[in-house]
Design a protein around this motif. Structure first.
Motif, short mmCIF file in Angstrom:
data_model
loop_
_atom_site.label_atom_id
_atom_site.label_comp_id
_atom_site.label_asym_id
_atom_site.label_seq_id
_atom_site.Cartn_x
_atom_site.Cartn_y
_atom_site.Cartn_z
N SER A 220 0.69 -1.10 -0.16
CA SER A 220 -0.05 0.00 -0.17
C SER A 220 0.82 1.37 -0.03
N ALA A 221 2.13 1.22 0.51
CA ALA A 221 3.08 2.39 0.72
C ALA A 221 3.36 2.69 -0.86
N LEU A 222 3.49 1.54 -1.64
CA LEU A 222 4.31 1.74 -3.04
C LEU A 222 2.93 2.31 -3.97
N ALA A 223 1.72 1.58 -3.65
CA ALA A 223 0.67 1.94 -4.57
C ALA A 223 0.00 3.14 -4.59
N ARG A 224 0.30 3.81 -3.14
CA ARG A 224 -0.39 5.03 -2.75
C ARG A 224 0.42 6.00 -3.44
N GLY A 225 0.39 6.46 -4.62
CA GLY A 225 1.05 7.61 -5.26
C GLY A 225 2.30 7.12 -5.98
N ALA A 226 2.67 5.83 -6.00
CA ALA A 226 3.89 5.35 -6.60
C ALA A 226 5.01 5.73 -6.20
N ASN A 227 5.17 6.23 -4.77
CA ASN A 227 6.19 6.89 -4.24
C ASN A 227 7.34 5.99 -3.71
N ALA A 228 8.45 5.92 -4.24
CA ALA A 228 9.47 4.75 -3.91
C ALA A 228 9.94 5.05 -2.60
N LEU A 229 10.24 6.49 -2.45
CA LEU A 229 11.09 6.52 -0.94
C LEU A 229 10.20 6.35 0.25
N ALA A 230 8.81 6.60 0.01
CA ALA A 230 7.69 6.15 0.96
C ALA A 230 7.70 4.76 1.12
N TRP A 231 7.88 3.98 0.23
CA TRP A 231 7.82 2.54 0.11
C TRP A 231 9.28 2.29 0.93
N ARG A 232 10.35 2.85 0.97
CA ARG A 232 11.68 2.62 1.47
C ARG A 232 11.58 2.63 2.94
N GLU A 233 10.85 3.93 3.05
CA GLU A 233 10.79 4.18 4.60
C GLU A 233 10.04 3.29 5.35
N ALA A 234 8.90 2.83 4.59
CA ALA A 234 7.96 1.80 5.33
C ALA A 234 8.67 0.49 5.37
N GLU A 235 9.98 0.19 4.86
CA GLU A 235 10.73 -0.92 4.87
C GLU A 235 9.95 -1.87 4.02
#
Length: 334
Positions: A220-235
Motif C-alpha cells: 500500500s505504501a508503494l501503490a499510494r502515489g507510486a512513491n518509491a521513497l515512501a515505500w523504502r521508509e516503510a521498510e
C-alpha cells in the motif's frame, strides 16, 4: 388433476423470468450510471474522455458493458498522452459483480506516450484482463493474458519492444499487505536499433523466455502515489522467489531480495544459476558487456563457484548504483 394445478408451475416460471428480466434491466441501468460516474470523476481530474456510447448486453447469461471507439486524453500534469481504443468490453456474471473480465479489440493508438508527437499502434490477437474487487472496492486480484502483440511506430522513437508472443500475469494482494505477482513473457523482440550490434550478434534480438515470481511487502505504501521513497521508509522489500531468463547463450534462473537505497536505486542480491557459464562468459565479453581485462576474473569465478544440477551458482548484485556478476562489474544504473 385440475387445470389450475397445471397452470401454477407455468405461472411460477413466468414470474421468475419477469423478475429476473426486471433485475437485469435495473442492473444494466446501474452499470451505465457507474460508467458515467467514472467518466465524470476522470474529467474532473483533468482527463478528456469521448466515446460513441455505452452499451449493455449479454442477456440473459451475463452482463457485458461495451464501449466503442473510446478516446482518452490525459492532462499535461500526467504526461498529456492520448489513447484510442477500437472496442472495450467488460463482462461479469449476474450473481457476481466483484469479478470482471475486460477484453480489448485493437488497434490501440497511443500518442505523446514518451514525447510530444510520438505515436504508436498496438495490435494483439487476444488481450484480456481479469479484475477481482473486495468489499471495500479495492482491487484484490488481477490477471492478464495478451498474445501476439505487434507494436508499429508511426512517429517519434520506437519503444524498446517491437513484439511479444505471449504475456501472462497474475497478481494478488494478501491481507498482510503483500503483493504477490507472477509474470511470464515469451518471444520478446527488441525494436531495431535498441540493442548494440555486438549484443544482437551474440544474443540475438528475441528473448525466448522471461519469467519472474515475486512478492512486494508494504504494498500500500508503494501503490499510494507510486512513491518509491515512501515505500523504502516503510521498510518495503522485493522478494524474488523464482525467475528465469532464456536469451541466446544465456539460460539463467535465480532468486533473491531487493530494496531501495537512499537515492531510490535498487539495492540487493540475486543468487543466479547459470546453465552454461562458459558460453555466457564468451558472449558477455564478445558483446562488450564485460571488458576484456575482467574476462579471466569472470571465468575464474565461474570455475570456483558451486555447481549443481541447474548449473553454476553466481551472485548478481546491485549496490551503490553498480551492477556486479560475481566479482565483475558489468556497469552502472546510470
Amino acid at each position: 388433476m385440475s387445470r389450475s394445478k397445471l397452470l401454477w408451475p407455468i405461472f411460477a416460471i413466468i414470474f421468475v423470468l419477469v423478475a429476473y428480466s426486471a433485475y437485469w434491466v435495473f442492473a444494466s441501468q446501474q452499470l451505465r450510471a457507474g460508467v458515467d460516474d467514472w467518466v465524470a470523476e476522470q474529467e474532473a481530474a483533468g482527463y478528456t474522455i469521448e466515446h460513441e456510447g455505452v452499451r449493455v448486453g449479454g442477456y440473459p447469461y451475463r452482463f457485458q458493458v461495451r464501449i466503442v471507439n473510446s478516446r482518452i486524453e490525459a492532462p499535461a500534469s500526467d504526461g498529456g498522452w492520448l489513447a484510442q481504443f477500437a472496442d472495450v468490453r467488460a463482462t461479469a456474471m449476474p450473481h457476481d459483480f466483484s469479478h470482471w473480465i475486460v477484453s480489448f479489440t485493437g488497434p490501440l493508438y497511443l500518442e505523446n506516450y514518451t514525447e510530444p508527437g510520438s505515436a504508436i499502434e498496438v495490435n494483439a490477437s487476444d488481450a484480456r484482463v481479469s479484475l477481482v474487487y473486495g468489499r471495500s472496492g479495492d482491487t484484490e486480484r488481477v490477471g492478464a493474458e495478451i498474445r501476439d502483440v505487434v507494436i508499429t511506430t508511426h512517429a517519434g522513437d520506437a519503444p524498446d519492444i517491437q513484439a511479444v508472443e505471449e504475456v501472462i500475469l497474475n497478481g494478488l494482494v494478501e491481507e498482510d499487505d503483500r503483493l504477490r505477482l507472477r509474470l511470464a513473457m515469451s518471444g520478446v523482440t527488441a525494436s531495431p536499433g535498441v540493442l548494440d550490434r555486438e549484443i544482437e550478434r551474440e544474443f540475438g534480438t528475441t528473448v525466448t523466455t522471461a519469467r519472474i515470481d515475486l512478492e512486494v511487502s508494504q504494498w500500500s505504501a508503494l501503490a499510494r502515489g507510486a512513491n518509491a521513497l515512501a515505500w523504502r521508509e516503510a521498510e518495503g522489500m522485493l522478494h524474488i522467489a523464482d525467475s528465469e531468463l532464456e536469451w541466446g547463450p544465456a539460460h539463467i534462473t535465480g532468486s533473491g531480495d531487493f530494496t531501495l537505497d537512499s537515492q531510490a536505486r535498487p539495492d540487493g542480491r540475486l543468487s543466479l544459476r547459470i546453465t552454461d557459464p562458459d558460453a555466457l562468459a564468451n558472449a558477455l565479453v564478445e558483446a562488450g558487456v564485460v571488458p576484456e581485462e575482467n574476462e579471466q576474473a569472470l571465468r575464474l569465478a565461474a570455475m570456483l563457484a558451486p555447481r549443481g544440477p541447474d548449473g553454476v551458482s553466481l551472485p548478481f548484485r546491485i549496490h551503490d548504483g553498480g551492477i556486479y556478476l560475481g566479482p565483475v562489474r558489468l556497469g552502472g544504473l546510470d
